[in-house]
Design a protein around this motif. Sequence first.
Motif, PDB file in Angstrom:
ATOM      1  N   SER A  36      37.758  38.498  -6.286  1.00  0.00           N
ATOM      2  CA  SER A  36      38.171  37.099  -6.230  1.00  0.00           C
ATOM      3  C   SER A  36      39.653  37.025  -5.912  1.00  0.00           C
ATOM      4  O   SER A  36      40.485  37.564  -6.664  1.00  0.00           O
ATOM      5  CB  SER A  36      37.898  36.404  -7.559  1.00  0.00           C
ATOM      6  N   THR A  68      41.282  34.208  -5.911  1.00  0.00           N
ATOM      7  CA  THR A  68      41.841  33.215  -6.832  1.00  0.00           C
ATOM      8  C   THR A  68      42.219  33.873  -8.153  1.00  0.00           C
ATOM      9  O   THR A  68      43.329  33.661  -8.675  1.00  0.00           O
ATOM     10  CB  THR A  68      40.819  32.096  -7.083  1.00  0.00           C
ATOM     11  N   ARG A 104      35.862  39.002   3.785  1.00  0.00           N
ATOM     12  CA  ARG A 104      36.041  37.786   2.996  1.00  0.00           C
ATOM     13  C   ARG A 104      35.516  36.571   3.767  1.00  0.00           C
ATOM     14  O   ARG A 104      35.747  36.431   4.976  1.00  0.00           O
ATOM     15  CB  ARG A 104      37.526  37.595   2.689  1.00  0.00           C
ATOM     16  N   ASN A 105      34.771  35.728   3.042  1.00  0.00           N
ATOM     17  CA  ASN A 105      34.406  34.425   3.596  1.00  0.00           C
ATOM     18  C   ASN A 105      34.740  33.366   2.567  1.00  0.00           C
ATOM     19  O   ASN A 105      35.391  33.652   1.567  1.00  0.00           O
ATOM     20  CB  ASN A 105      32.927  34.393   4.007  1.00  0.00           C
ATOM     21  N   THR A 106      34.292  32.154   2.794  1.00  0.00           N
ATOM     22  CA  THR A 106      34.657  31.060   1.886  1.00  0.00           C
ATOM     23  C   THR A 106      34.010  31.197   0.516  1.00  0.00           C
ATOM     24  O   THR A 106      34.456  30.560  -0.441  1.00  0.00           O
ATOM     25  CB  THR A 106      34.255  29.712   2.498  1.00  0.00           C
ATOM     26  N   ARG A 107      32.981  32.014   0.403  1.00  0.00           N
ATOM     27  CA  ARG A 107      32.249  32.115  -0.864  1.00  0.00           C
ATOM     28  C   ARG A 107      32.481  33.424  -1.621  1.00  0.00           C
ATOM     29  O   ARG A 107      32.366  33.438  -2.844  1.00  0.00           O
ATOM     30  CB  ARG A 107      30.749  31.956  -0.602  1.00  0.00           C
ATOM     31  N   SER A 108      32.763  34.496  -0.900  1.00  0.00           N
ATOM     32  CA  SER A 108      32.809  35.788  -1.590  1.00  0.00           C
ATOM     33  C   SER A 108      33.789  36.750  -0.910  1.00  0.00           C
ATOM     34  O   SER A 108      34.232  36.531   0.224  1.00  0.00           O
ATOM     35  CB  SER A 108      31.420  36.422  -1.620  1.00  0.00           C
ATOM     36  N   GLU A 126      34.149  41.121  -0.538  1.00  0.00           N
ATOM     37  CA  GLU A 126      33.539  42.422  -0.810  1.00  0.00           C
ATOM     38  C   GLU A 126      34.292  43.501  -0.045  1.00  0.00           C
ATOM     39  O   GLU A 126      34.992  43.229   0.944  1.00  0.00           O
ATOM     40  CB  GLU A 126      32.066  42.432  -0.438  1.00  0.00           C
TER      41      GLU A 126
END
Length: 292
Positions: free
Chosen positions: A19, A21, A52-56, A58
């Motif tokens: 994350s 954030t 990385r995308n808007t949701r996750s 990895e």
Amino acid sequence: MDISFRQLRAFTLVAQTLSFTRTSELLHLSPPALSYSIRRLEEALGLKLLARNTRSVELTPAGEHFLPQAQQLLRVMGDAVSDAQELLNLDSGTLRLAALPTAAASFLPGVIAAYSREHPGVQVSLLDGRAGEVRDWVLAGEVDVGITSLPQDMLGLEFKHLVNDNLVLLVRDEGGDLESWKTKPYIALAADTSIRPLADMTLLSLGVNAQPTWQVAHMSTAAAMVREGLGFTLLPASCSSFLQLGEALLVLPVAQLVQRSLGLLQRKPVRQTPALQIFMQYLDSRLSQAFA
């Protein structure tokens, strides 16, 4: 390759939290600043570490491969910083000393004892030997510093004067004329000692025959022979603090043309570690008392 501790720390935390954030909060960075730090790391490595995308978020295969290496780098860097801080605070470290017998048997033990009481984490070692031996140990890097007389050959070395430990006359107290010692046999130290040339020069300047009747290797032997009335000798003033001279011996000052300088001998380039810097403070304090 320009990789920073901060970049590695940011990457490993993102890999742990998955994350941006949460990692931003832990590092007290804004999300854009965190993203910039990761991007600089990827550019330096030439690898894409995170997907990385808007949701996750990895790890990429390259990121999975690099992660344990990054964690290892952080541990090594952290250990190095910790070791440096401990040494700076004198919680650990070593101090390797070499010294002439006159220093090792007079003022130096008290300095080492006081230093070790205050800084028990620093391991102090001591080699005592003649001036030539001390010079060789310093030049070979076997010790950090030598406390010795000024060498004739200073190639690759630096000498810092500490104190003058001049010669004194030792003669048996037989009453009568104090000048009568000049007619007695000369008990000299061995020719390969740093004291002998200075002693011979001093005798010649006083108009005294510098041809020795006796030659010995140790100051204690010379003092014992003087005590038994076998002649006179010239020894450094500091010897009176550790030789058992007794009441039978007179210790008299003599005029000498050249001062016997004791100082710190170090190999160039000179490196003053925190342990040595603090030790020097103890040494200066002790010498100011001993040679006041």
